[in-house]
Design a protein around this motif. Structure first.
Motif, PDB file in Angstrom:
ATOM      1  N   THR A   1      45.004 -29.450  -5.314  1.00  0.00           N
ATOM      2  CA  THR A   1      45.092 -29.971  -4.358  1.00  0.00           C
ATOM      3  C   THR A   1      44.196 -31.191  -4.910  1.00  0.00           C
ATOM      4  OG1 THR A   1      43.185 -28.451  -3.362  1.00  0.00           O
ATOM      5  CG2 THR A   1      45.253 -27.820  -3.106  1.00  0.00           C
ATOM      6  N   GLY A   2      43.785 -31.812  -3.685  1.00  0.00           N
ATOM      7  CA  GLY A   2      43.118 -32.864  -3.892  1.00  0.00           C
ATOM      8  C   GLY A   2      41.619 -32.459  -3.372  1.00  0.00           C
ATOM      9  N   LEU A   3      41.444 -31.287  -2.889  1.00  0.00           N
ATOM     10  CA  LEU A   3      40.239 -31.194  -2.301  1.00  0.00           C
ATOM     11  C   LEU A   3      39.456 -30.033  -3.194  1.00  0.00           C
ATOM     12  CD1 LEU A   3      38.049 -31.043  -0.395  1.00  0.00           C
ATOM     13  CD2 LEU A   3      39.040 -29.031   0.860  1.00  0.00           C
TER      14      LEU A   3
ATOM     15  N   ILE B   1      37.807 -32.266  -5.095  1.00  0.00           N
ATOM     16  CA  ILE B   1      36.221 -32.885  -4.612  1.00  0.00           C
ATOM     17  C   ILE B   1      35.331 -31.638  -5.182  1.00  0.00           C
ATOM     18  CG2 ILE B   1      35.101 -33.397  -3.691  1.00  0.00           C
ATOM     19  CD1 ILE B   1      37.604 -34.773  -1.598  1.00  0.00           C
TER      20      ILE B   1
ATOM     21  N   TYR C   1      36.608 -37.954   4.033  1.00  0.00           N
ATOM     22  CA  TYR C   1      37.830 -36.204   4.271  1.00  0.00           C
ATOM     23  C   TYR C   1      37.377 -35.618   4.951  1.00  0.00           C
ATOM     24  CZ  TYR C   1      41.704 -32.940   3.799  1.00  0.00           C
ATOM     25  OH  TYR C   1      42.030 -31.636   4.501  1.00  0.00           O
TER      26      TYR C   1
ATOM     27  N   GLU D   1      33.912 -43.398  -0.255  1.00  0.00           N
ATOM     28  CA  GLU D   1      35.324 -42.896   0.438  1.00  0.00           C
ATOM     29  C   GLU D   1      35.800 -44.294   0.788  1.00  0.00           C
ATOM     30  OE1 GLU D   1      36.767 -39.098   1.496  1.00  0.00           O
ATOM     31  OE2 GLU D   1      37.781 -40.156   3.426  1.00  0.00           O
TER      32      GLU D   1
ATOM     33  N   ASN E   1      38.905 -41.922   5.291  1.00  0.00           N
ATOM     34  CA  ASN E   1      39.405 -41.429   6.389  1.00  0.00           C
ATOM     35  C   ASN E   1      38.188 -41.082   7.547  1.00  0.00           C
ATOM     36  OD1 ASN E   1      41.754 -39.525   7.494  1.00  0.00           O
ATOM     37  ND2 ASN E   1      42.005 -38.315   6.134  1.00  0.00           N
TER      38      ASN E   1
ATOM     39  N   ASP F   1      36.343 -41.013  -3.888  1.00  0.00           N
ATOM     40  CA  ASP F   1      37.819 -40.778  -2.891  1.00  0.00           C
ATOM     41  C   ASP F   1      38.836 -41.959  -2.548  1.00  0.00           C
ATOM     42  OD1 ASP F   1      39.448 -39.854  -1.590  1.00  0.00           O
ATOM     43  OD2 ASP F   1      38.777 -37.635  -1.289  1.00  0.00           O
TER      44      ASP F   1
ATOM     45  N   THR G   1      41.622 -41.648  -2.284  1.00  0.00           N
ATOM     46  CA  THR G   1      43.580 -41.422  -2.113  1.00  0.00           C
ATOM     47  C   THR G   1      43.837 -42.761  -1.006  1.00  0.00           C
ATOM     48  OG1 THR G   1      42.124 -39.189  -1.921  1.00  0.00           O
ATOM     49  CG2 THR G   1      44.850 -39.827  -0.186  1.00  0.00           C
ATOM     50  N   PHE G   2      43.103 -43.599  -0.679  1.00  0.00           N
ATOM     51  CA  PHE G   2      43.767 -44.278   0.482  1.00  0.00           C
ATOM     52  C   PHE G   2      43.573 -45.544  -0.542  1.00  0.00           C
ATOM     53  CE2 PHE G   2      42.832 -42.616   4.829  1.00  0.00           C
ATOM     54  CZ  PHE G   2      43.303 -41.652   5.243  1.00  0.00           C
TER      55      PHE G   2
ATOM     56  N   SER H   1      43.280 -36.917  -4.116  1.00  0.00           N
ATOM     57  CA  SER H   1      44.072 -36.103  -3.665  1.00  0.00           C
ATOM     58  C   SER H   1      45.568 -36.803  -3.814  1.00  0.00           C
ATOM     59  CB  SER H   1      44.277 -35.582  -1.934  1.00  0.00           C
ATOM     60  OG  SER H   1      45.612 -35.754  -1.641  1.00  0.00           O
TER      61      SER H   1
ATOM     62  N   THR I   1      48.849 -35.719  -2.884  1.00  0.00           N
ATOM     63  CA  THR I   1      49.470 -35.084  -2.771  1.00  0.00           C
ATOM     64  C   THR I   1      49.714 -36.494  -0.956  1.00  0.00           C
ATOM     65  OG1 THR I   1      47.885 -33.732  -2.118  1.00  0.00           O
ATOM     66  CG2 THR I   1      49.139 -33.285  -0.029  1.00  0.00           C
ATOM     67  N   LYS I   2      48.930 -37.799  -1.604  1.00  0.00           N
ATOM     68  CA  LYS I   2      49.128 -38.694  -0.252  1.00  0.00           C
ATOM     69  C   LYS I   2      50.024 -39.571  -0.803  1.00  0.00           C
ATOM     70  CE  LYS I   2      46.660 -35.990   2.251  1.00  0.00           C
ATOM     71  NZ  LYS I   2      45.695 -34.831   1.880  1.00  0.00           N
TER      72      LYS I   2
ATOM     73  N   LEU J   1      51.556 -30.726  -3.698  1.00  0.00           N
ATOM     74  CA  LEU J   1      50.629 -30.806  -3.844  1.00  0.00           C
ATOM     75  C   LEU J   1      49.764 -31.304  -4.400  1.00  0.00           C
ATOM     76  CD1 LEU J   1      49.233 -27.542  -0.911  1.00  0.00           C
ATOM     77  CD2 LEU J   1      48.692 -29.974  -0.428  1.00  0.00           C
ATOM     78  N   GLY J   2      48.137 -32.052  -4.751  1.00  0.00           N
ATOM     79  CA  GLY J   2      48.003 -32.272  -6.207  1.00  0.00           C
ATOM     80  C   GLY J   2      46.581 -33.103  -6.164  1.00  0.00           C
TER      81      GLY J   2
ATOM     82  N   LEU K   1      49.454 -37.699   5.599  1.00  0.00           N
ATOM     83  CA  LEU K   1      49.512 -39.282   5.693  1.00  0.00           C
ATOM     84  C   LEU K   1      49.727 -39.495   3.961  1.00  0.00           C
ATOM     85  CD1 LEU K   1      46.243 -40.042   3.283  1.00  0.00           C
ATOM     86  CD2 LEU K   1      45.312 -39.335   5.344  1.00  0.00           C
TER      87      LEU K   1
HETATM   88  C1  PLP Z   1      41.358 -39.011   1.636  1.00  0.00           C
HETATM   89  C2  PLP Z   1      41.578 -37.424   0.708  1.00  0.00           C
HETATM   90  N1  PLP Z   1      40.641 -37.110  -0.014  1.00  0.00           N
HETATM   91  C3  PLP Z   1      40.813 -35.971   0.262  1.00  0.00           C
HETATM   92  C4  PLP Z   1      41.834 -35.020   0.868  1.00  0.00           C
HETATM   93  C5  PLP Z   1      42.590 -33.482   0.606  1.00  0.00           C
HETATM   94  O1  PLP Z   1      43.909 -33.291  -0.580  1.00  0.00           O
HETATM   95  P1  PLP Z   1      44.253 -32.090   0.069  1.00  0.00           P
HETATM   96  O2  PLP Z   1      44.299 -32.125   0.783  1.00  0.00           O
HETATM   97  O3  PLP Z   1      45.358 -32.430  -1.410  1.00  0.00           O
HETATM   98  O4  PLP Z   1      43.516 -30.904  -0.243  1.00  0.00           O
HETATM   99  C6  PLP Z   1      42.349 -35.729   1.885  1.00  0.00           C
HETATM  100  C7  PLP Z   1      43.895 -34.747   2.778  1.00  0.00           C
HETATM  101  O5  PLP Z   1      44.125 -35.729   4.024  1.00  0.00           O
HETATM  102  C8  PLP Z   1      42.459 -36.658   1.794  1.00  0.00           C
HETATM  103  O6  PLP Z   1      42.743 -37.786   2.678  1.00  0.00           O
END
Ligand code: PLP
Length: 402
Positions: free
Chosen positions: A89-91, A94, A115, A158, A162, A187, A189-190, A209, A211-212, A221-222, A341
């Motif tokens: 997952t993204g978390l 991290i 996040y 980040e 977020n 991070d 992700t956005f 993440s 996942t997004k 998820l990833g 998202l």
């Molecule tokens: C900016 C950001 N980083 C990390 C994550 C965590 O990702 P994951 O849900 O894949 O663990 C999220 C999830 O919303 C996120 O918005």
């Protein structure tokens, strides 16, 4: 004929991909096998002794897997990185970064708004392991300079963050952190590599993440961490081997298929977001709209310097956010009222400031004031998808009224 380096759009389709040697299949195969047959002499090594698990033959899927490796090569190519490691997952990406780079007595600076899961992990869990943590508004480099300590090992940013869509100046933050001997993880992700490549701006690690937007279809998820190969391999040997946060091959395959269309998806989401942001900015019930592409974004200069395109995330505020949330949850037909998202379908959710302050941010003084300046009593985080913009606007119009 001169050979050119493929452009990022092309890398998003092809990096790490080569036809299957046995069948010449073009689409990647999914390697579901947990273990791989060893040749004589293979296996006489331990994870501990291996500097680079990717240099070893495939032996056990928690360490490395051929399908996941293909995705890792693609993520590294897109970020201009020496290597990448993918996680469940993204978390997990991290957590793997924090638990690899930090030990008792070290100091972490984390963005005061990022996040929620990352923020809570840093501020609530890491201190239990003897790690000192300071939350800093990284959009103010002077605040970072004041917070750096001799034992600061990592600055975690980040951008855009977020949920505020506030940016961090990566070149400035990297300059300050490096001068103090700290690494910088971002991070992204956005932004995705379509908008920003943090390593080009001086960061050491870029985290996603997957996942997004990277997968973009809301069905896997990833996570990923990319950077210089030795640093990434340190994280891999902790994340996969000892933390066990390995990405499943099937998810890696889905995410690769999502990456095929990352560029057109980000372009469509951005074009749609421009239309929706303009509509919301004129709506009588809407008191504020934040989108990096609006000329009124408080950091418009930094957006121009750091983002190749503003992306598909926007926020808006209304006078009575809880009442608006109830209307949206009940009335929206095209847009889904839901968390997450970066999917192909548009998603919106209220992040109530009071609730977020109590559960996550716990900000005081100037940091709390700054949060409120961006979020008021609450923001609707709207993740714009690939629907016709006219349909998104019509849906918001009938749900918001007027
Ligand atoms: C900016 C950001 N980083 C990390 C994550 C965590 O990702 P994951 O849900 O894949 O663990 C999220 C999830 O919303 C996120 O918005």
């Amino acid at each position: 004929m001169t050979e050119t380096t493929p452009r990022p759009q092309t890398l998003a389709l092809n990096a790490g991909l080569s036809p299957d040697p046995a069948t010449r299949a073009i689409a990647p195969n999914i390697s579901m096998s947990v273990n791989n047959a060893l040749a004589p002499g293979d296996g006489a090594f331990s994870a501990d002794g291996a500097a680079d698990l990717t240099a070893l033959p495939y032996l056990y899927a928690r360490w490395t897997n051929p399908t996941v490796r293909q995705l890792e090569e693609r993520v590294a190519a897109l970020e201009g990185a020496g290597g990448a490691v993918c996680t469940a997952t993204g978390l997990a990406a991290i957590a793997a970064t924090f638990f690899t780079l930090l030990k008792a007595g070290d100091h972490l600076i984390v963005s005061d708004v990022c996040y929620a899961g990352a923020n809570e992990l840093a501020r609530r869990i890491l201190p239990d392991y003897g790690i000192e943590v300071t939350a800093v508004n990284l959009s103010r480099p002077a605040d970072l300079a004041a917070a750096l300590r001799p034992n600061t090992r990592l600055v975690h940013a980040e951008t855009p963050c977020n949920p505020l869509l506030r940016l961090t100046d990566l070149a400035e933050v990297s300059r300050l952190a490096h001068a103090a001997g700290a690494l910088v993880s971002v991070d992204s992700t956005f932004a995705t590599p379509v908008a920003t490549r943090p390593l080009d701006h001086g960061a050491d690690l870029v985290i996603h993440s997957l996942t997004k937007f990277m997968n973009g279809h809301g069905d896997a998820l990833g996570g990923a961490v990319a950077g210089a190969k030795p640093l990434v391999e340190r994280i891999r040997s902790r994340a996969g081997v000892y933390l066990g946060a390995t990405l499943a091959a099937h998810s890696a395959w889905l995410i690769m298929r999502g990456l095929d269309t990352l560029w057109p998806r980000m372009q469509t989401a951005t074009a749609n977001a421009a239309r929706v942001a303009a509509y919301l900015a004129d709506h009588p019930a809407v008191t504020a709209v934040t989108w990096p592409g609006l000329p009124g974004h408080p950091q418009a200069d930094l957006v121009a310097r750091q983002m190749a395109l503003p992306g598909g995330m926007l926020t808006f505020q209304t006078r009575d956010p809880r009442a608006t949330a109830a209307r949206l949850a009940e009335r929206l037909k095209t847009i889904h009222y839901a968390f997450s998202l970066g999917h192909q379908r548009s998603l919106v959710v209220l992040l109530d400031t009071e609730e977020m302050m109590a559960s996550t941010w716990r900000l005081t003084g100037a940091q709390a004031e700054d949060y409120r300046a961006w979020a008021g009593d609450g923001i609707f985080r709207l993740s714009i998808g690939l629907e016709a913009p006219e349909d998104l606007i019509a849906d918001l119009a009938q749900a918001l009224g007027q």
